[in-house]
Each structure stands twice: as structure tokens, then as C-alpha cells.
Enzyme design. Structure first.
Site, mmCIF file in Angstrom:
data_model
loop_
_atom_site.group_PDB
_atom_site.id
_atom_site.type_symbol
_atom_site.label_atom_id
_atom_site.label_comp_id
_atom_site.label_asym_id
_atom_site.label_seq_id
_atom_site.Cartn_x
_atom_site.Cartn_y
_atom_site.Cartn_z
ATOM 1 N N GLU A 1 41.735 35.780 26.658
ATOM 2 C CA GLU A 1 42.356 35.319 27.898
ATOM 3 C C GLU A 1 42.183 33.812 28.081
ATOM 4 O O GLU A 1 43.104 33.121 28.535
ATOM 5 C CB GLU A 1 41.782 36.098 29.080
ATOM 6 C CG GLU A 1 42.219 37.562 29.048
ATOM 7 C CD GLU A 1 41.601 38.431 30.126
ATOM 8 O OE1 GLU A 1 42.087 39.567 30.307
ATOM 9 O OE2 GLU A 1 40.643 37.988 30.785
ATOM 10 N N GLY B 1 26.081 42.631 41.256
ATOM 11 C CA GLY B 1 27.317 42.777 40.486
ATOM 12 C C GLY B 1 28.027 44.078 40.834
ATOM 13 O O GLY B 1 27.750 44.728 41.846
ATOM 14 N N PHE B 2 28.932 44.494 39.953
ATOM 15 C CA PHE B 2 29.723 45.694 40.205
ATOM 16 C C PHE B 2 28.841 46.930 40.395
ATOM 17 O O PHE B 2 29.054 47.729 41.307
ATOM 18 C CB PHE B 2 30.697 45.935 39.055
ATOM 19 C CG PHE B 2 31.806 44.919 38.968
ATOM 20 C CD1 PHE B 2 32.841 44.912 39.886
ATOM 21 C CD2 PHE B 2 31.809 43.962 37.966
ATOM 22 C CE1 PHE B 2 33.860 43.980 39.816
ATOM 23 C CE2 PHE B 2 32.830 43.018 37.877
ATOM 24 C CZ PHE B 2 33.859 43.029 38.806
#
Length: 437
Positions: free
Chosen positions: A175, A18-19
Site C-alpha cells: 500500500e 489497540g483493536f
């Protein structure tokens, strides 16, 4: 620290692509270490855009990027598709699905998974959205239920197929609620002329008193106003009691007939077995010191969603956002090199660059330090930040073209059912399913 038997350099094993994991590996480029990254997928997922994959606006390949390709110029980097199942600190090894792997330094960057707070009924029937496979499952379920609704003769029969309930009013819930509202307002009757807009309902539910509770009250109020005007029914201060696959019930007696419940109400760290339970904090996160090192160990680190750095300034740990993981990854990479060289380590200090959330076309909210704004300009900033953050030039171009096309036509995405999604049946001999409380 001695090198492993297979290398003359210390081996750094990173669990998760991941990040945070990416930043650790990048910080160790061209250094006298061997880097081995493990992940159950061979790609990095840009999670902030998962909701657009789920609603058919983007294809999965445009928010994923090969981990091998990302590091093809880094000579000290290797990658394996594997899951870490057990950490063996006494041997400096980890058990994985491809065998036992030795490490000199271990970085747990395994991220988080959906937290259903112990309610097995909700866990089975509701849809999570933390990965590309889950987002695709959600997309196919959504489209299949619209197809089913077309076949129903009465409004009452169509109701559970056209009610969408999103639990959790953080950025993901907000969102996704906005994206579903836009699908109803701009696309539903084009694709399904037999259906009416007012029959498709979108509910956003949270037990907190406001949406986007981690952002400013100004951003929260604007987001709620945007959603309401788009036709989303926002239910705050409402706790989910249960969901049986047909009806979701709330404390106080309210219920909604629905086959579409999307759960983003909480996350929990994905921690391999082997660490002392005393250092596993609330949310299944690993307690660390001020350099992201797991408490009680000299050569094991935890970063991102899986880490809990408890200080006076962060009594509950840092927020589970990409910037925390990115900054922790950079600091951890530097500190591993400091430890190898016998140098003084650097304490981790989080710099909050702000928060952004989009609600739909021309609608977003932004908290950038003391600067807070909403509307069209915030939406442009949101698009720019997410576009430049994507890995791979091709992905940036594809996403940009998709966004431009959607903006011009009001009808982006292909919404194809490539494979059918079928929810597994509850085992016949299953124990009674408990409520969330």
C-alpha cells in the site's frame, strides 16, 4: 478471585488500547468488574491507514481517537497513560511508568513493534511505521528529501534523495509503494516542477517469492501487475544484506543509493518483562491456551499480535491482523466473566473474514473466502470497510471528504513540514554493527 483493596469488584487491567484491548473493555461494560486500561498514548490508532498519514494524504488526527472519549459512557472503565515494564505474577501486580498496579485479571494486548531481525545498522538507519509518531517522522523525512533534491544540481546528486526502497511486500509495503508511486505520477511535478518523474524511483523488496504472500496467488499476481504498471520496481526472492544510511545492499551484490529505506519486513510482540522465557515463542509472542490464557497462569491473558495460540490448525499461531485481535478480545472478555462466575469458558475460534489490500486509485485486491476479485470493485469494498471501521463519526467524515477530494483533484493532502525530522547520530563508542544473518 478476590477483588483488589481499592474496589469491591475484581480489577481487570488491560495493557494496550489497540483493536484487541478495546474489545476486551467493551465486553466488560456494565459488568461487576473494574476495568483499567494502560497505554503509552491516550488514543487508539487505526493502523491500516498509517501509510496515508506517512504520505500526507491524511492528517494524524483523522485516524486517531481518544480512548477516554471512546469509553465515556462506560462507568466501570478507567484509563491511564502509562507503559507496563514488568509483570509480577507472584504478587498479581505490574510495574509501570506511573507506579505499581494490582490486578485480579491481566490482559496483555500490547501489540507488536518492528522486527529488524537483529541488524542494528538497519534498525538505526531505516524507517519503521508502526505508530503515528513514526508515520509523521516518515512524512517529514520524505518531504525534506524532496526539498533537498530540488537543491541538487545534477541527477547523480539527486539520486539518493529520490530513491525510495520499501522492504517487506505485505499489505503495508504494497500500500505504501502504491501511494508513493501515485505521489510521483500525479503530484511530484506539480509541487516540484524542477524534478522529473523518471528520477523518482520506488522499489518494493521481499525475500518471499511473491508480494502479499499471505493472500491468494490471484491477489498476489494482480497486485504485482498493478504496481509494475504504476512504475514500481518489484524485487522478490531478494534478501537485504545491510543499509548504512546511504546505500542499501542485497545478497547477490545488487545495491541502491538511497536515503529513504522504509522497513515493514517483520514484526515482533511487545511483551513486558516478567514472564518465563519458555513461554515466549518465535516472534516474541506469548504462548497461550485455547481461551487466550497465558500458559501456566490462571488469570493472565494475551491477545492479538502478542499472542501465540499454537494448535494443529495454527502451528505458527494466528496471523497478526486486526480481526484476530478483535475476535480474541471479545472471547477474552467473555471468558473473564465466565471465570468470575465459575462458569465454563469458551474456546477461541478464529473466523477469517477475508483480506483486502489497496494498491492505489481504483486498484485493490480482495480475498473474501472463496470469492476473489481485483480492481475497482475491490477498491470500493476496501474503502467502505476501512471507513466504517474507524472510530468516531468525525473521523469517518473527515477521511471520506479527504478521499473524495483526492479522487477529484489527483492532488490530496497538504504535505506541510510542521517540524523537521533529524535522524539521531550513531554513538561514537558503538560496537560494530552486525549483519542481519
Amino acid at each position: 478471585m478476590k477483588a483488589t483493596e481499592t474496589s469491591r469488584f475484581p480489577q481487570v487491567v488491560i495493557i494496550g488500547g489497540g483493536f484487541g484491548g478495546l474489545e476486551v473493555a467493551k465486553a466488560l461494560a456494565d459488568q461487576p468488574v473494574d476495568v483499567l486500561m494502560l497505554d503509552k498514548h491516550n488514543y487508539h490508532t487505526f493502523q491500516p491507514l498509517l501509510y496515508q498519514v506517512a504520505t500526507g494524504s491524511l492528517e494524524a488526527g483523522s485516524i486517531a481517537f481518544s480512548l477516554r472519549k471512546n469509553f465515556d459512557d462506560q462507568k466501570n472503565f478507567r484509563f491511564r497513560v502509562a507503559e507496563a515494564t514488568q509483570i509480577n505474577p507472584e504478587k498479581n501486580t505490574i510495574d509501570t511508568t506511573i507506579g505499581e498496579i494490582a490486578y485480579d485479571y491481566l490482559v496483555i494486548a500490547s501489540g507488536s513493534t518492528t522486527n529488524f531481525f537483529g541488524n542494528k545498522d538497519i534498525e538505526h538507519h531505516a524507517m519503521p511505521m508502526k505508530s503515528i509518531p513514526e508515520a509523521l517522522d516518515l512524512r517529514y523525512m520524505l518531504l525534506q528529501h524532496l526539498e533537498e533534491a530540488v537543491l541538487k544540481a545534477t541527477k547523480e546528486e539527486r539520486e539518493p534523495y529520490l530513491n525510495f526502497v520499501l522492504v517487506g511486500a505485505g499489505p503495508t509495503g504494497v500500500e505504501l509503494a502504491g501511494a508513493l508511486a501515485e505521489l510521483r505520477n500525479n503530484i511530484l511535478t506539480k509541487d516540484y516542477p524542477e524534478l522529473k518523474k523518471d528520477e523518482m524511483k520506488v522499489y518494493l523488496v521481499d525475500f518471499m517469492p511473491r508480494v502479499l504472500s499471505a493472500m491468494s496467488e490471484q491477489a498476489s499476481a494482480a497486485a504485482k501487475d498493478f504496481l509494475t504498471k504504476m512504475g514500481v520496481e518489484v524485487l522478490v526472492n531478494v534478501k537485504v544484506d545491510n543499509y548504512d544510511g546511504e546505500t542499501i545492499t542485497f545478497e547477490g551484490g545488487k545495491s541502491v543509493r538511497t536515503k529513504n529505506v522504509i522497513w515493514s519486513a517483520g514484526v515482533m510482540g511487545s511483551v513486558p518483562e516478567g514472564l518465563d522465557k519458555d513461554i515466549i515463542m518465535r516472534g516474541n509472542r506469548v504462548k497461550t491456551d485455547n481461551i487466550c490464557r497465558v500458559e501456566g497462569f490462571e488469570n493472565i491473558f494475551a491477545i492479538g499480535d502478542v499472542a501465540a495460540m499454537i494448535t494443529n490448525d495454527t502451528p505458527k499461531g494466528h496471523p497478526g491482523v486486526a480481526q484476530v485481535a478483535i475476535q480474541m478480545g471479545k472471547t477474552t472478555g467473555k471468558n473473564i466473566l465466565h471465570l468470575i462466575k465459575g462458569e465454563t469458558t469458551e474456546s477461541f475460534k478464529y473466523f477469517d473474514k477475508g483480506s483486502l489490500a489497496t494498491i492505489g486509485r481504483n486498484k485493490a485486491v480482495a480475498d473474501l473466502g472463496k470469492i476473489k476479485f481485483q480492481g475497482f470493485f475491490a477498491w470500493v469494498v476496501w474503502m467502505f470497510v476501512h471507513l466504517i471501521s474507524l472510530l468516531g463519526f468525525r473521523n469517518k467524515v473527515v477521511v471520506f471528504i479527504n478521499w473524495v477530494g483526492s479522487y477529484i483533484s489527483y492532488n490530496g493532502g497538504s504535505r506541510l513540514i510542521i517540524r523537521r525530522f533529524v535522524k539521531e547520530a550513531v554513538p561514537q563508542d558503538a560496537e560494530p554493527l552486525p549483519n542481519s544473518d
